[in-house]
Design a protein around this motif. Structure first.
Motif, PDB file in Angstrom:
ATOM      1  N   GLY A 276     -43.054  13.535 -20.401  1.00  0.00           N
ATOM      2  CA  GLY A 276     -42.098  12.517 -19.971  1.00  0.00           C
ATOM      3  C   GLY A 276     -40.653  12.971 -19.919  1.00  0.00           C
ATOM      4  N   ILE A 277     -40.322  14.201 -20.372  1.00  0.00           N
ATOM      5  CA  ILE A 277     -38.938  14.678 -20.394  1.00  0.00           C
ATOM      6  C   ILE A 277     -38.806  15.816 -19.384  1.00  0.00           C
ATOM      7  N   PRO A 278     -38.071  15.619 -18.300  1.00  0.00           N
ATOM      8  CA  PRO A 278     -37.961  16.653 -17.250  1.00  0.00           C
ATOM      9  C   PRO A 278     -37.448  17.989 -17.767  1.00  0.00           C
ATOM     10  N   VAL A 283     -37.924  24.000 -18.717  1.00  0.00           N
ATOM     11  CA  VAL A 283     -37.874  25.127 -19.662  1.00  0.00           C
ATOM     12  C   VAL A 283     -39.237  25.826 -19.717  1.00  0.00           C
ATOM     13  N   VAL A 284     -40.325  25.046 -19.793  1.00  0.00           N
ATOM     14  CA  VAL A 284     -41.666  25.636 -19.821  1.00  0.00           C
ATOM     15  C   VAL A 284     -41.930  26.408 -18.530  1.00  0.00           C
ATOM     16  N   GLY A 285     -41.516  25.867 -17.373  1.00  0.00           N
ATOM     17  CA  GLY A 285     -41.704  26.549 -16.094  1.00  0.00           C
ATOM     18  C   GLY A 285     -40.969  27.871 -16.039  1.00  0.00           C
ATOM     19  N   ILE A 286     -39.730  27.908 -16.559  1.00  0.00           N
ATOM     20  CA  ILE A 286     -38.949  29.155 -16.562  1.00  0.00           C
ATOM     21  C   ILE A 286     -39.622  30.201 -17.445  1.00  0.00           C
ATOM     22  N   ALA A 289     -42.683  31.613 -15.725  1.00  0.00           N
ATOM     23  CA  ALA A 289     -42.293  32.500 -14.619  1.00  0.00           C
ATOM     24  C   ALA A 289     -41.845  33.856 -15.147  1.00  0.00           C
ATOM     25  N   LEU A 290     -41.050  33.863 -16.241  1.00  0.00           N
ATOM     26  CA  LEU A 290     -40.589  35.133 -16.819  1.00  0.00           C
ATOM     27  C   LEU A 290     -41.765  35.952 -17.350  1.00  0.00           C
ATOM     28  N   LEU A 291     -42.748  35.249 -17.967  1.00  0.00           N
ATOM     29  CA  LEU A 291     -43.930  35.962 -18.470  1.00  0.00           C
ATOM     30  C   LEU A 291     -44.717  36.579 -17.319  1.00  0.00           C
ATOM     31  N   ALA A 306     -45.974  27.896 -13.359  1.00  0.00           N
ATOM     32  CA  ALA A 306     -44.537  27.619 -13.426  1.00  0.00           C
ATOM     33  C   ALA A 306     -44.129  26.649 -12.327  1.00  0.00           C
ATOM     34  N   VAL A 307     -44.637  26.865 -11.126  1.00  0.00           N
ATOM     35  CA  VAL A 307     -44.323  25.968 -10.009  1.00  0.00           C
ATOM     36  C   VAL A 307     -44.828  24.553 -10.296  1.00  0.00           C
TER      37      VAL A 307
END
Length: 688
Positions: A276-278, A283-286, A289-291, A306-307
């Motif tokens: 519920g918190i954008p 942050v999880v997507g970034i 993606a870095l991993l 990530a997308v």
């Protein structure tokens, strides 16, 4: 057909189904069953386990599955009985059916080692993760639920006393509280069934393996390796087919006892809390993606996740924005509607029968969270007066009033202030009962209920004051006593027609003939109300309503004068009046009235259609009251309660004369006193 069966046997289809389920479990322990029936029962076992799990997931609150502990016992017994049946088939025929064989060959891939590892992992998850955690949560929940029960009960009583809820809602909340306590207490014990079920499954599996190996070697002439391989796979299949439903039931138990909310949809709340918190999604997507870019991990897989998280975060931000706009628009519309709408004054027209208002310094005494018990005392006042006078005290409204002094309180009856008082917080009131000679230091004051001299003392002086013989009371007791006396003095005016109707309805349930005879044929509800008010105004209990109605039914055909009917009732309540005002076995000192005065009063009575009134000369009344005052003072100086006794026919008129001078004076007639009561006249009222 079903209705006829239910009428003849008293059994419903659900009763038959539960009985058959339980009976089958018992039979499977004793009677061998074919493999095809075992397949049906194992499939049913899995279906029941899935049903329980999905129900526990979507149920709104745990109490919606209040019979879950019983259900847990039934499913556990049924599952163990299937274990016994499958063990019998494995050891006797080597063919336990399709379900067991499929679980053994398919889940383990036909390999004994793989099947054993999978089975052990399932057991570890069930034992260490689910069962252990569920058992601990159930234990803690049951303990906290039971510990919190008294506080919740007090909160319900406080809501009733303050008028926040009515008695019907309070009963519903009490019943729900009792059900909740019983449910979590039962769940604490029911989790032991799940743990024991898993343990029994493990033991049965070991027995199957050992027993099957022996049977294969002895009866079938197989080598130890062949016997272990054949019976081992069947045993693992049997264990897994039982462990999976057991694991599902364990998960269902854990879901029920760990629900954080009892009034909301579990899945909806959980998903909203998780996603519920954008900002969390971004942050999880970034990180994903870095991993995927800077590590040897699968780049395509982690970029795809990530997308997905970025898309979810964007959608959530849009949803939240729309909800904020909608909320603002709705708030503006409500404000505009409030401005356009004329002031709603209907709620301001209601007058509370009894109000206790107090300054902010007394708030801790009424706040349960700060250890105050004033609300509990208010509840006890209502119960005490109901038992003493036989009428229900209206809801007592408690309010804080910043316009009052911090330690001041006022009591209102129907919106009008009738009494007030002031206390000292963290102090005690000490009163000399009359025989204590040694004085103690303190702040002089006056006891508010009976206007007796008193002293405010500190906590440190309390023990010494009590040892000397002083009567020491705390501030809540002072307020409660004052409130009780005020209610007693005004209970007659608090009695309403609706209260009388409720009393009549209660009596009609047990004595319909009496009620039908009296009202409305002989007396209206208003006339009955007047008689009851007359009794309450002089402190006579109306709890024995049956006797009161019997007396009214006997005399209402002869007179409609409610004052005269009141006198008949008083005489009929002779035992109660004698017990209230007089002691047996000792002389009771009373004040009598000169017969000449009685004759003068009766000679001045004028009867009209509206009732009787007294035409006695004001100077004569003053002379009689002065004489009465002298006699009252003599008795009060001796520490006695003044009681005037006179002829029955004069009693009510004499009481009317004295009401404006001595409102609390007890006036009784000779016909209201038991024959075994000994009276001693210590004074006589005259007109000179």
């Amino acid at each position: 057909m079903d209705n006829v069966l239910e009428k003849k046997t008293g059994l419903k289809k659900t009763d038959i189904g539960v009985a058959a389920y339980l009976l089958a479990a018992v039979i499977f322990f004793i009677v061998p069953i074919p493999s095809w029936l075992l397949d049906i029962c194992l499939a049913l076992n899995i279906a029941v386990a899935l049903t329980v799990l999905i129900n526990s997931l979507f149920v709104v609150e745990p109490l919606d599955m209040s019979f879950y502990p019983t259900l847990l016992l039934l499913t556990t017994l049924f599952r163990i009985s299937l274990n016994v049946a499958s063990t019998r088939l494995i050891l006797t025929t080597g063919n336990p059916g399709n379900v067991v064989s499929t679980f053994g060959s398919f889940v383990g891939g036909g390999n004994l080692v793989i099947g054993a590892i999978v089975y052990i992992i399932i057991l570890i998850v069930q034992f260490v993760v689910v069962n252990k955690g569920t058992e601990r949560v159930s234990e803690v929940t049951a303990r906290f639920t039971l510990d919190a029960m008294p506080g919740k009960q007090m909160a319900i009583e406080a809501d009733v006393s303050s008028g926040a809820i009515d008695e019907k809602e309070a009963k519903r909340q009490r019943d729900k509280l009792q059900e909740e306590s019983s449910f979590f207490g039962s769940m604490d014990g029911a989790t032991k069934y799940v743990k024991g079920d898993a343990t029994a499954g493990l033991i049965i599996t070991m027995i199957n393996l050992i027993g099957g190996t022996i049977m294969g070697m002895v009866n079938n002439g197989q080598s130890i390796q062949e016997a272990i391989n054949k019976y081992g796979i069947l045993t693992i299949g049997d264990g897994i087919s039982s462990s999976i439903p057991s694991l599902l039931i364990s998960l269902a138990t854990g879901l029920l006892v760990t629900k954080g909310t009892k009034t909301a949809d579990f899945s909806g709340v959980m998903m909203k809390q998780m996603f519920g918190i954008p900002r969390v999604m971004y942050v999880v997507g970034i990180v994903l993606a870095l991993l995927g870019i800077f590590t040897p991990l699968n780049t395509f897989l982690f970029i795809a996740f990530a997308v997905i998280f970025f898309i979810v975060g964007y959608q959530m931000s849009k949803t939240i924005g729309k909800e904020d706009i909608k909320s603002q628009v709705q708030e503006e519309e409500n404000q505009a509607e409030e401005i356009r709408r004329p002031e709603n004054v209907v709620s301001l027209l209601n007058v509370d029968p009894i109000e206790l208002e107090f300054g902010y310094g007394i708030i801790p005494l009424a706040d349960v969270n700060q250890g105050g018990d004033l609300l509990d005392r208010v509840v006890m006042i209502r119960r005490q007066i109901a038992l003493e006078l036989g009428t229900v005290v209206p809801i007592i409204r408690l309010r804080d009033n910043i316009q009052l002094n911090p330690n001041q309180y006022i009591i209102k009856i129907k919106g009008v202030q009738v009494a007030d008082g002031e206390i000292l917080f963290d102090h005690y009131m000490a009163m000399n009962p009359g025989y204590v000679e040694e004085e103690i230091s303190g702040i002089p004051t006056t006891e508010p209920s009976f206007h007796l001299p008193a002293i405010w003392i500190t906590e440190g002086q309390r023990e010494r004051a009590e040892s000397l013989g002083y009567t020491v009371v705390d501030p809540p007791s002072i307020i409660a006593t004052h409130l009780t006396e005020v209610i007693r003095n005004h209970i007659a005016e608090l009695l309403t027609r609706q209260d009388v109707q409720n009393l009549v309805n209660n009596l009609k349930e047990t004595n319909p003939a009496l009620v039908d005879e009296l009202t409305p044929a002989e007396m209206s509800l208003g006339d009955i109300e007047k008689v009851l008010k007359n009794l309450l105004s002089e402190g006579i209990s109306i709890r024995d309503l049956l006797s009161i109605f019997e007396i009214l039914a006997d005399h209402a055909t002869n007179t409609k004068d409610t004052d005269v009917l009141t006198e008949y009732v008083r005489q009929g309540l002779k035992p109660a009046i004698s017990a209230k005002f007089f002691d047996k076995g000792v002389p009771n000192q009373v004040i009598t009235v000169d017969p000449k005065v009685e004759q003068e009063i009766m000679g001045s009575v004028k009867q009209t259609e509206q009732g009787a009134y007294i035409t006695l000369d004001p100077e004569k009344i003053k002379s009689i009251m002065d004489s009465l005052g002298n006699e009252i003072k003599k008795m009060e100086d001796q520490g006695k309660t003044p009681i005037v006794v006179l002829s029955p026919i004069v009693r009510m008129y004499f009481k009317k004369i004295t009401e404006d001078y001595y409102s609390d004076l007890i006036v009784v007639s000779y016909n209201e006193i038991e024959s075994d009561i000994e009276l001693q006249s210590v004074g006589m009222v005259s007109d000179s």
